[in-house]
Design an enzyme around this catalytic site. Sequence first.
Site, PDB file in Angstrom:
ATOM      1  N   VAL A  45       0.830  -1.362  -0.206  1.00  0.00           N
ATOM      2  CA  VAL A  45       0.114  -0.075  -0.119  1.00  0.00           C
ATOM      3  C   VAL A  45       0.973   1.262  -0.034  1.00  0.00           C
ATOM      4  O   VAL A  45       1.958   1.190   0.826  1.00  0.00           O
ATOM      5  CB  VAL A  45      -0.908   0.109   1.382  1.00  0.00           C
ATOM      6  CG1 VAL A  45      -1.701   1.144   1.229  1.00  0.00           C
ATOM      7  CG2 VAL A  45      -1.771  -1.361   1.343  1.00  0.00           C
TER       8      VAL A  45
ATOM      9  N   PHE B  57       7.749 -16.712  -2.389  1.00  0.00           N
ATOM     10  CA  PHE B  57       6.798 -16.237  -3.437  1.00  0.00           C
ATOM     11  C   PHE B  57       5.785 -14.877  -2.944  1.00  0.00           C
ATOM     12  O   PHE B  57       6.344 -14.412  -1.967  1.00  0.00           O
ATOM     13  CB  PHE B  57       5.825 -17.228  -3.416  1.00  0.00           C
ATOM     14  CG  PHE B  57       5.061 -17.777  -2.264  1.00  0.00           C
ATOM     15  CD1 PHE B  57       3.611 -17.039  -1.769  1.00  0.00           C
ATOM     16  CD2 PHE B  57       5.479 -18.683  -1.467  1.00  0.00           C
ATOM     17  CE1 PHE B  57       3.492 -17.465  -0.469  1.00  0.00           C
ATOM     18  CE2 PHE B  57       4.840 -19.159  -0.182  1.00  0.00           C
ATOM     19  CZ  PHE B  57       3.784 -18.454   0.160  1.00  0.00           C
TER      20      PHE B  57
ATOM     21  N   ARG C 219      -3.494   3.710   6.741  1.00  0.00           N
ATOM     22  CA  ARG C 219      -4.520   3.518   7.831  1.00  0.00           C
ATOM     23  C   ARG C 219      -6.007   3.956   7.233  1.00  0.00           C
ATOM     24  O   ARG C 219      -6.682   4.773   7.803  1.00  0.00           O
ATOM     25  CB  ARG C 219      -4.052   5.104   8.735  1.00  0.00           C
ATOM     26  CG  ARG C 219      -2.806   4.891   9.282  1.00  0.00           C
ATOM     27  CD  ARG C 219      -2.605   3.471  10.002  1.00  0.00           C
ATOM     28  NE  ARG C 219      -1.187   3.464  10.744  1.00  0.00           N
ATOM     29  CZ  ARG C 219      -0.683   2.384  11.224  1.00  0.00           C
ATOM     30  NH1 ARG C 219      -1.322   1.522  11.335  1.00  0.00           N
ATOM     31  NH2 ARG C 219       0.638   2.600  12.058  1.00  0.00           N
ATOM     32  N   ARG C 220      -6.110   3.640   6.011  1.00  0.00           N
ATOM     33  CA  ARG C 220      -7.599   3.474   5.414  1.00  0.00           C
ATOM     34  C   ARG C 220      -8.100   2.256   5.154  1.00  0.00           C
ATOM     35  O   ARG C 220      -9.318   2.237   4.514  1.00  0.00           O
ATOM     36  CB  ARG C 220      -7.274   4.690   4.013  1.00  0.00           C
ATOM     37  CG  ARG C 220      -6.658   5.822   4.358  1.00  0.00           C
ATOM     38  CD  ARG C 220      -6.515   6.504   3.204  1.00  0.00           C
ATOM     39  NE  ARG C 220      -7.698   6.870   2.077  1.00  0.00           N
ATOM     40  CZ  ARG C 220      -7.778   7.319   1.010  1.00  0.00           C
ATOM     41  NH1 ARG C 220      -6.428   8.013   0.639  1.00  0.00           N
ATOM     42  NH2 ARG C 220      -8.789   7.561   0.474  1.00  0.00           N
TER      43      ARG C 220
ATOM     44  N   TYR D   2       0.778  -9.547  10.181  1.00  0.00           N
ATOM     45  CA  TYR D   2      -0.422 -10.772   9.657  1.00  0.00           C
ATOM     46  C   TYR D   2      -0.889 -11.326  10.733  1.00  0.00           C
ATOM     47  O   TYR D   2      -1.787 -12.058  10.608  1.00  0.00           O
ATOM     48  CB  TYR D   2       0.297 -11.638   8.513  1.00  0.00           C
ATOM     49  CG  TYR D   2       0.607 -10.641   7.359  1.00  0.00           C
ATOM     50  CD1 TYR D   2      -0.295 -10.257   6.528  1.00  0.00           C
ATOM     51  CD2 TYR D   2       2.038 -10.246   7.336  1.00  0.00           C
ATOM     52  CE1 TYR D   2       0.016  -9.559   5.263  1.00  0.00           C
ATOM     53  CE2 TYR D   2       2.187  -9.390   6.152  1.00  0.00           C
ATOM     54  CZ  TYR D   2       1.266  -9.251   5.086  1.00  0.00           C
ATOM     55  OH  TYR D   2       1.518  -8.527   3.984  1.00  0.00           O
TER      56      TYR D   2
END
Length: 410
Positions: free
Chosen positions: A83, A410, A89-90, A122
């Site tokens: 991003v 990957f 933060r959206r 994650y």
Amino acid sequence: MGIEIRPITADHWAEFGRVMGIAFGETQGDEALADHQRGFEFDRSMAAFDGDRIVGTGGADSLELTLPGLTTIPVGGLTAISVLPTHRRRGILRAMILRHFEDVEARGEPVSALGASESVIYGRFGYGLATTYADYEIDPRHGAFLSGTAADGGRLRMLDPEEAAKVLPGLYDRYRRAQPGEVSRKPAWWELYGRDPEWLRDGFTGHVDVVYESEPGRVDGWVSYRVQQRWPEGLPANVVRVRMLVGLTPQADAALWRYILSLDLAGTIQLHARPVDDPGRWRLADPRRLRTTHVGDHLWVRLLDLPASLAARRYATDGRLVLEVTDALRPRNQGRFLLEGGPDGASCEPTGADADLALDVADLGAAYVGGVRPTVLARAGRVVELRPGALRRADAMLASDPAPLCTTHF
């Protein structure tokens, strides 16, 4: 958000790659971008568009994951996630990952997996740190074996690029099907490996491929390495970087270690992405000389269809566990599940029975291929034992031998 998540076509690739480069702080040349495009699955792509501009990227590789008990399952390998810093933060990352989950489930893949650029990201999406690797380094002058260690009855042979393209994919496939935590490699991966472009070499030579034949025509081992020349004060001190060393038998593994430790003009041998339980150390006359320079995480696992995921693997001992699982993003994974399994098969289904253990889906993902014992997670405050003896039983059932390892990015 005012942001639309949708697939891309090849026409978007240059902008897609530029956004990834900005997010990861790297500049990729035209050759590198073209190489990445060759293996990219556009039907699994996604990009975040702010108007007509790409501000976030993502995709997935269609892979197969080897589980303990040497069964395999299809997985969606989350990749190319980024991003732009102007759009943090959206909720863009969350929206893309949820879109990825929908794609994985629609394709009948019970698990998503990834290699994390930042390990803090994650876990909140339910991914658990599932495999660990070690990097080793040794001065080959101290690489002598103990006498009588793994007698060698085969032969070593160096491959030219044309023969490597024919031999190595099949050998790797035999290896990865016997190694929990490993994933399949797509044809595009091997095509790139065979070309070995300059942008991949990091100042080292092109890769050298040597195989071990237990008998003529039967390849049971492979080592791939690069060399960086160093001649301080006119003395040879080359750095040998071992990218892959696979021995399908103890004899093959030992022969390849001997080979790499005997290279002329070498001052340092670096072995990357090795198993944490690598037997190589235990062949050395002076094991202290094999220094562990780094221990890191690689594969992160996210169970999306919890019953199917747990039923797909095999368990080291016969046993029964009732797991009380929390999953903030996938309500159908939340609740109690009865897992019954052993070396010959397993089943998992919802139950109303009293629970033995309570844990989050991320922690179940971490233990899924045997990379961490539930007792360790319990000591870290991440698993709660609700019935005495359940942790010991879970340790025994979920164990993996060998330890899980993933060597494919990957």
